[in-house]
Write an enzyme that holds these catalytic residues in place. Structure first.
Site, mmCIF file in Angstrom:
data_model
loop_
_atom_site.group_PDB
_atom_site.id
_atom_site.type_symbol
_atom_site.label_atom_id
_atom_site.label_comp_id
_atom_site.label_asym_id
_atom_site.label_seq_id
_atom_site.Cartn_x
_atom_site.Cartn_y
_atom_site.Cartn_z
ATOM 1 N N LYS A 18 0.850 -1.200 0.000
ATOM 2 C CA LYS A 18 0.000 0.000 0.000
ATOM 3 C C LYS A 18 0.884 1.248 0.000
ATOM 4 C CE LYS A 18 -3.651 2.084 2.824
ATOM 5 N NZ LYS A 18 -4.602 1.857 3.906
ATOM 6 N N GLU A 41 10.567 -4.559 4.680
ATOM 7 C CA GLU A 41 10.675 -5.967 4.277
ATOM 8 C C GLU A 41 10.339 -6.131 2.793
ATOM 9 O OE1 GLU A 41 9.084 -4.732 6.865
ATOM 10 O OE2 GLU A 41 8.981 -6.146 8.538
ATOM 11 N N GLY A 94 -5.011 -2.393 5.174
ATOM 12 C CA GLY A 94 -4.209 -3.524 4.689
ATOM 13 C C GLY A 94 -4.874 -4.866 4.916
ATOM 14 N N ARG A 95 -5.365 -5.072 6.140
ATOM 15 C CA ARG A 95 -5.949 -6.380 6.459
ATOM 16 C C ARG A 95 -7.348 -6.556 5.874
ATOM 17 N NH1 ARG A 95 -5.128 -3.023 10.456
ATOM 18 N NH2 ARG A 95 -6.768 -2.315 11.864
ATOM 19 N N GLU A 102 -5.216 -7.459 14.864
ATOM 20 C CA GLU A 102 -4.726 -6.120 14.535
ATOM 21 C C GLU A 102 -5.886 -5.119 14.631
ATOM 22 O OE1 GLU A 102 -1.460 -5.915 11.553
ATOM 23 O OE2 GLU A 102 -2.798 -4.505 10.594
ATOM 24 N N HIS A 142 -5.463 -34.187 17.049
ATOM 25 C CA HIS A 142 -4.369 -35.036 17.516
ATOM 26 C C HIS A 142 -3.286 -34.225 18.205
ATOM 27 C CE1 HIS A 142 -5.976 -38.583 15.445
ATOM 28 N NE2 HIS A 142 -6.538 -37.637 14.689
ATOM 29 N N LYS A 154 7.511 -0.566 12.250
ATOM 30 C CA LYS A 154 8.119 -0.114 11.005
ATOM 31 C C LYS A 154 9.274 0.857 11.260
ATOM 32 C CE LYS A 154 4.290 -1.121 7.919
ATOM 33 N NZ LYS A 154 3.456 -0.750 6.806
HETATM 34 C C1 G6Q Z 1 -2.659 -4.065 7.866
HETATM 35 C C2 G6Q Z 1 -1.434 -3.476 8.376
HETATM 36 C C3 G6Q Z 1 -0.169 -4.133 7.903
HETATM 37 C C4 G6Q Z 1 0.217 -3.784 6.480
HETATM 38 C C5 G6Q Z 1 1.658 -4.217 6.232
HETATM 39 C C6 G6Q Z 1 2.110 -3.951 4.824
HETATM 40 O O1 G6Q Z 1 -3.782 -3.681 8.132
HETATM 41 O O2 G6Q Z 1 -1.440 -2.125 8.181
HETATM 42 O O3 G6Q Z 1 -0.214 -5.521 8.046
HETATM 43 O O4 G6Q Z 1 -0.639 -4.389 5.570
HETATM 44 O O5 G6Q Z 1 2.495 -3.571 7.150
HETATM 45 O O6 G6Q Z 1 2.033 -2.606 4.504
HETATM 46 P P1 G6Q Z 1 2.215 -2.135 3.020
HETATM 47 O O7 G6Q Z 1 1.143 -2.715 2.204
HETATM 48 O O8 G6Q Z 1 2.167 -0.635 3.058
HETATM 49 O O9 G6Q Z 1 3.561 -2.628 2.565
#
Ligand code: G6Q
Length: 547
Positions: A210, A216, A271-272, A357, A388, A508
């Site tokens: 996003k 990462e 994001g989620r 989250e 199990h 971050k």
């Molecule tokens: C989701 C969070 C988090 C995010 C990641 C990736 O709701 O905000 O999990 O999706 O940190 O972020 P980017 O898409 O900006 O790389």
């Protein structure tokens, strides 16, 4: 909204639930079923393609009545309407929360800051469709003219968990002559293992971020770029082997991806909550645009159900309220999600992010410390595997763990009696958890006295059972939206912002300072606590020895 509401614990319904809990806490499900033999079909809602049985919960009609009062007194209806209207209900980030717009039909209109966002959503969907058709049909070729056979999504958190979960869940519908992989971890092992047997000439990377600044993802994307250039030699190759999914065109261009090959989304998609936005490009490539649209139709059907069904028949509302009931009154710390379908093996991990989250918050919307528990810990594994291992604790441990059992009446891989065995196990588990095994029953089996206590199952362990006909893209969309809206319901009751994630933002920035210290060849002045300083020194000394 919060300022017009009484604090949660002062709401009459909350207080009524507190005294109701005292009356009900020791009543056994055996008793509840004996008193009301029709309970199993009465505490059941069949809607939106699901058969939702919540009868094996420690509730009476009075409990549900009070929980529904709690929903009403918490302003849940207004909150739902505000979300669907595009109001900025994510107040700490001053953003609308409109994942529901991602699956709106073309003719709908949802206004954000004076603009109808639905046409933009469909523009992107149409571009994704065109692109997916080209790649899947072999029209889009790599730099050397070879067909794309491998797709690697690079992303993390919300830009990874949805795509991975959806790919696994819908693998049955995927194009089988293509390979789909997902790289998220900054641990180089993740990338190295993802590409070790792949040919760069046939590999397409989707860089999903996003912000397009996540450490990462950008680290993995740069490594992917290097790997591609090493094999293909020329800079122009990047255009054929990299596409981006992002809200940040500027950073995408800086990275070297042509923004013509960028699929956008918007700041009102968390994001989620983004697996059905362009973040789902890998899903669309795997299952094809038509199936992707069925997935969206499933989401949309559950959105409509959530928006319009009366609360007493509203699946996400009932699920959310039950979660509040156990978390806040019985003191349950966790919820186990137990899908009896191997394709849903990543579903609990996906829900972990969605739920934890969203509702892992310690202050209310107006910034006051909450004096009650908020989001429970979500966890789980597919059945029957879990039976199990950790089910032992659910059956006979000392903690109360409400469980969601998810099953499908038809298998996508009918093989002999496998499916009957699978489903028999699901039903047997919910029965055993509810009713247990009494001392008398254990004795009557001839159990020696010394073992009786060990073989007794107290029962009274609550479960929901969610049954659907078949795991299709549409069903998956409904299932995800069911949990999205259940999480929403819980957040509304707790008066928290379910849509920010300051904990993630902290992560971050935190590592950046230490990264510069770790990378320096000489010994920097370390000003952390004694433990952190020692760990950094130990790491650096071993690193130096091996360099
Ligand atoms: C989701 C969070 C988090 C995010 C990641 C990736 O709701 O905000 O999990 O999706 O940190 O972020 P980017 O898409 O900006 O790389």
């Amino acid at each position: 909204m919060s300022s017009t509401l009484l604090p949660l614990m002062q709401l009459p319904a909350w207080q009524a639930l507190e005294s109701h809990y005292q009356k009900i806490k020791n009543i056994h499900l055996r008793q509840l079923f004996a008193d009301d033999p029709q309970r199993g079909t009465r505490f059941m809602v069949e809607d939106a393609g699901f058969y939702f049985d919540y009868s094996k919960n420690r509730i009476t009609e009075e409990t549900i009545r009070l929980l529904l009062n709690l929903a009403n007194e918490s302003g849940l209806r207004d909150r739902i309407d505000a979300m669907f209207r595009g109001e900025k209900i994510n107040s700490t980030e001053n953003r609308a929360v409109l994942h529901v717009a991602l699956r709106a039909s073309r003719d709908q209109s949802i206004i954000v800051d004076g603009t109808n966002v639905v046409p933009q959503v469909h523009d992107v969907l149409d571009r994704m469709t065109k692109f997916a058709d080209c790649v899947r049909s072999g029209k889009w070729v790599g730099h050397t003219g070879k067909r794309i056979r491998n797709v690697i999504n690079i992303g993390i958190g919300g830009s990874d968990l949805g795509p991975v979960m959806a790919f696994e869940a819908l693998r049955h519908y995927s194009q089988r002559d293509m390979i789909f992989r997902f790289v998220s971890n900054v641990d180089g092992t993740d990338f190295a293992e993802a590409i070790r047997d792949l040919d760069a000439e046939e590999t397409l990377f989707i860089v999903s971020s996003k912000t397009f600044t996540t450490l990462e993802t950008m680290t993995n994307a740069r490594t992917a770029r290097q790997w591609t250039l090493q094999s293909l030699g020329e800079e122009q190759a990047i255009a054929r082997h990299f596409v981006a999914v992002s809200t940040n065109g500027e950073e995408v261009a800086k990275f070297g991806i042509n923004t013509e090959n960028m699929f956008g989304f918007w700041d009102w998609v968390g994001g989620r909550y983004s697996m059905d936005s362009a973040i789902g490009l890998s899903t669309m490539l795997a299952i094809g645009p038509e199936n992707f649209r069925s997935l969206l139709a499933g989401f949309r059907a559950m959105d409509e159900h959530f928006r319009t069904a009366p609360f007493e028949r509203n699946l996400p509302v009932l699920m959310g309220l039950l979660s509040v009931w156990y978390g806040n009154f019985f003191g349950a710390e966790t919820v186990a999600v137990l899908p009896y379908d191997q394709y849903l093996k990543r579903f609990p991990a996906y829900l972990q992010q969605l739920a934890m989250e969203s509702n892992g918050k310690h202050v209310t919307l107006d910034g006051k410390q909450v004096p009650y528990q908020t989001g429970p810990i979500f966890w789980g594994e597919p059945g029957t595997n879990g039976q199990h291992s950790f089910y032992q604790l659910i059956h006979q441990g000392t903690r109360l763990i409400p469980c969601d059992f998810i099953g499908f009446c038809q298998s996508l891989n009918p093989l002999g009696s496998h499916h009957d065995i699978l489903m028999a196990n699901l039903f047997a588990q919910t029965e055993a958890l509810a009713f247990g095994k009494t001392v008398d029953e254990v004795r009557s089996e001839g159990t020696p006295d010394v073992l009786v206590a060990h073989r007794v199952f107290e029962g009274n362990r609550p479960t929901n059972t969610i049954l659907a006909e078949r795991l299709t893209p549409e069903t998956l969309g409904k299932l995800v939206a069911l949990y999205e809206h259940s999480v929403f319901t819980q957040g509304a009751i707790w008066q928290i912002d379910s849509f920010d994630q300051w904990g993630v933002e902290l992560g971050k920035v935190l590592a950046m300072k230490i990264l510069s210290e770790v990378e320096l060849a000489e010994e920097p002045e370390l000003l952390h606590d004694n433990s952190t300083n020692a760990l950094i020194r130990r790491y650096k000394s071993v690193k130096l020895r091996h360099n």
